[in-house]
Design an enzyme around this catalytic site. Structure first.
Site, PDB file in Angstrom:
ATOM      1  N   SER A 203       5.020   1.936  -4.327  1.00 39.22           N
ATOM      2  CA  SER A 203       4.890   2.626  -3.050  1.00 39.22           C
ATOM      3  C   SER A 203       6.060   3.585  -2.874  1.00 39.22           C
ATOM      4  O   SER A 203       7.199   3.234  -3.193  1.00 39.22           O
ATOM      5  CB  SER A 203       4.904   1.579  -1.942  1.00 39.22           C
ATOM      6  N   HIS A 205       7.088   5.027   0.169  1.00 36.45           N
ATOM      7  CA  HIS A 205       7.865   4.922   1.411  1.00 36.45           C
ATOM      8  C   HIS A 205       8.794   3.707   1.449  1.00 36.45           C
ATOM      9  O   HIS A 205       9.612   3.585   2.355  1.00 36.45           O
ATOM     10  CB  HIS A 205       6.938   4.951   2.630  1.00 36.45           C
ATOM     11  N   THR A 243      -7.221  16.425  -5.333  1.00 36.92           N
ATOM     12  CA  THR A 243      -6.121  17.345  -5.623  1.00 36.92           C
ATOM     13  C   THR A 243      -4.791  16.622  -5.473  1.00 36.92           C
ATOM     14  O   THR A 243      -4.549  15.948  -4.470  1.00 36.92           O
ATOM     15  CB  THR A 243      -6.170  18.551  -4.655  1.00 36.92           C
ATOM     16  N   CYS A 328       3.293  -5.136   8.599  1.00 36.67           N
ATOM     17  CA  CYS A 328       1.858  -4.820   8.554  1.00 36.67           C
ATOM     18  C   CYS A 328       1.093  -5.771   9.459  1.00 36.67           C
ATOM     19  O   CYS A 328      -0.037  -5.533   9.811  1.00 36.67           O
ATOM     20  CB  CYS A 328       1.327  -4.955   7.133  1.00 36.67           C
TER      21      CYS A 328
END
Lengths: 393, 132
Positions: A203, A205, A243, A328
């Site tokens: 990840s 972040h 993309t 979370c």
């Protein structure tokens, strides 16, 4: 000192200024904004070059071949791709997966989804120190087992799994191993030349890169078999179409470069601060550390506190930004599934703080936080009819 | 965050004036507890009563911020009232005072329960009727 003091680095990290500077180079007309898939002009070539450099930087950090890296939107997508992609690819060989009760929701919920779709999942109960019992893992393996998924570092209690030992068992049985390394990339040395790991999720972040970027390491021999989640323009060998976000990928590349350069010094500085805070907290009675102290990342403390209500404690600690468990799940008031799995009773699980330090945590921050924690815990205990009451309230 | 500008929980949670337990031997003290210790949520309210008037009120709590705030508001509200006014306290009154959302109704019930037990204690003690 900036209040509230941020002590929730396992939830997310601020973008490093060097990472931000790199990111800005790929956004505007003055910069390299091109589509990295555009082969017909220089705008595309520059963007492609930036992607290549970032991939090399991540590959170097984890000692892997750059062809094994697939960029995703974050660890949740990487985990979904690894688990579903393998489950769908190998359903003829078997329909059984193994993971742990203490895994992140991204793994647990993906497993639940697979269960609803005909797969069987074994959830290993951890030992009291939060780590997987290797014998239990060995016993859980069946002829139908196709994949084992474990977190390198637990996102709540910070314990470090012995990936080499798990990988050895898994390899002996010819099963795939996926490792959720969202919490370990900037804290532990990862060498995928030697670790018997088939898939590894990362990840951005969590490592001072922006949100919305992540990666999945996929061992080369698996790449043609893995069933993609996202179909489209066949970018990234068709494994993950869409993309490529050059600015995000380039920024994660710089974040990886910074880790390669500074990990050792940074981890040693953070360990010192964490140990100081732990020592300070131990001056109070009724403070219980969750998970192993030795097999643990240096930036994490997860403590259950007797004689206080967890929610009241968090409200008292307005000057500190920390969480009661996984961020979370912070909207969910149910006790942490990780703490319940390691045998903490509901009351203690409900009065738990996850304190996680990071790159910008200073000595002053820890001095202030330590004293504030002691003061507020003492204050709340004084007003508790259950805690030994003192008449000087 | 559960505690925001729309309710007064944080204000009363931080109001520490009435934290404690009344013990002065010269006064008539009534104490009641509510909650389930096994669940880690218990409150205690003590009242000092003189000539049927509540002259002081204190509370102890190991509970969520909303429950703590309910106790802080309640003790503050009770001081100076007559014991026969205790029966007029309602859950709705606590909810309104703290601007609590509906899903926190149960938190206000704990303070209300403690008041009901105080009424029983006072009635048992002096045959005084608290229910208006």
């Amino acid at each position: 000192m900036r209040l509230p003091i941020y002590l929730d680095y396992m939830s997310t990290t601020p973008v490093d200024s060097a990472v931000r500077d790199e990111m800005l180079r790929y956004l505007t007309h003055e910069g390299h904004f091109g589509n990295p898939s555009s082969r017909t002009h220089i705008y595309g070539w520059y963007a492609e070059q930036a992607i290549k450099l970032a991939t090399q930087r991540l590959a170097k950090l984890i000692e892997a071949d750059e062809r094994t890296i697939i960029w995703t939107s974050g660890a949740t997508e990487s985990i979904n791709l690894a688990l579903k992609g393998c489950a769908w690819a190998y359903f003829r060989q078997g329909n059984h997966l193994i993971t742990a009760e203490t895994e992140h929701s991204a793994v647990l919920q993906t497993c639940r989804y697979l269960e609803r779709n005909g797969y069987e999942v074994t959830y290993l109960k951890p030992r009291l120190n939060g780590l997987i019992d290797l014998e239990q893992l060995r016993l859980a393996i069946k002829p139908e087992t196709i994949l084992v998924s474990v977190a390198h570092v637990n996102n709540e209690i910070g314990v470090i799994e012995d990936i080499a030992a798990i990988g050895q068992i898994v390899q002996q049985h010819g099963i795939l191993l996926h490792v959720d390394a969202a919490q370990s990339l900037d804290k532990l040395n990862i060498n995928l030349q030697t670790l018997p790991v088939d898939l590894m999720s990362f990840s951005g972040h969590k490592v001072y890169a922006p949100k919305g970027i992540g990666a999945l390491y996929i061992r080369t021999h698996l790449q043609s078999a893995l069933v993609p989640l996202i179909h489209g323009g066949k970018q990234q060998h068709g494994i993950r179409s869409g993309t490529l976000p050059t600015h995000q990928i380039a920024s994660m590349g710089v974040a990886c470069q910074l880790i390669s350069q500074n990990m050792k010094q940074e981890q040693s500085r953070i360990r010192q601060l964490r140990d100081q805070l732990w020592e300070q907290l131990q001056s109070l009675e009724g403070i219980h550390l969750n998970g192993s102290l030795t097999e643990r990342v240096v930036n994490n403390l997860n403590v259950s506190i007797s004689g206080v209500d967890g929610e009241s404690l968090l409200l008292s600690l307005k000057d500190l930004a920390l969480s009661s468990g996984s961020s979370c799940n912070s909207a969910n008031t149910a006790p942490s599934h990780v703490l319940r799995a390691i045998g903490r009773d509901i009351n203690l699980a409900n009065s738990t703080l996850r304190i996680s330090l990071g790159r910008l945590t200073t000595q002053k921050d820890i001095d202030y936080a330590g004293q504030l924690l002691i003061d507020k815990i003492t204050q709340l205990r004084k007003m508790s009819p259950l805690w030994s009451y003192t008449s000087d309230v | 965050m559960l505690y925001n500008k729309y309710n007064h929980v944080q204000y009363y949670f931080e109001d520490t004036r009435h934290i404690g337990r009344l013990t002065e031997p010269s006064q008539t003290i009534y104490i009641s507890r509510a909650g389930i210790p096994e669940n880690g949520e218990v409150i205690e309210i003590s009242l000092a009563v003189k000539d049927l008037s509540i002259i002081n009120a204190k509370f102890l709590a190991q509970a969520s911020p909303t429950v703590v705030a309910s106790c802080a508001w309640l003790t503050n509200h009770l001081i100076g009232q007559n014991v026969d006014q205790l029966g007029q306290i309602t859950v709705q009154q606590i909810i309104q005072a703290l601007s609590l959302p509906d899903h926190q109704y149960h938190n206000a019930c704990l303070a209300y329960q403690a008041v009901q037990r105080l009424i029983l204690e006072i009635e048992k003690d002096g045959d005084k009727k608290c229910l208006a």
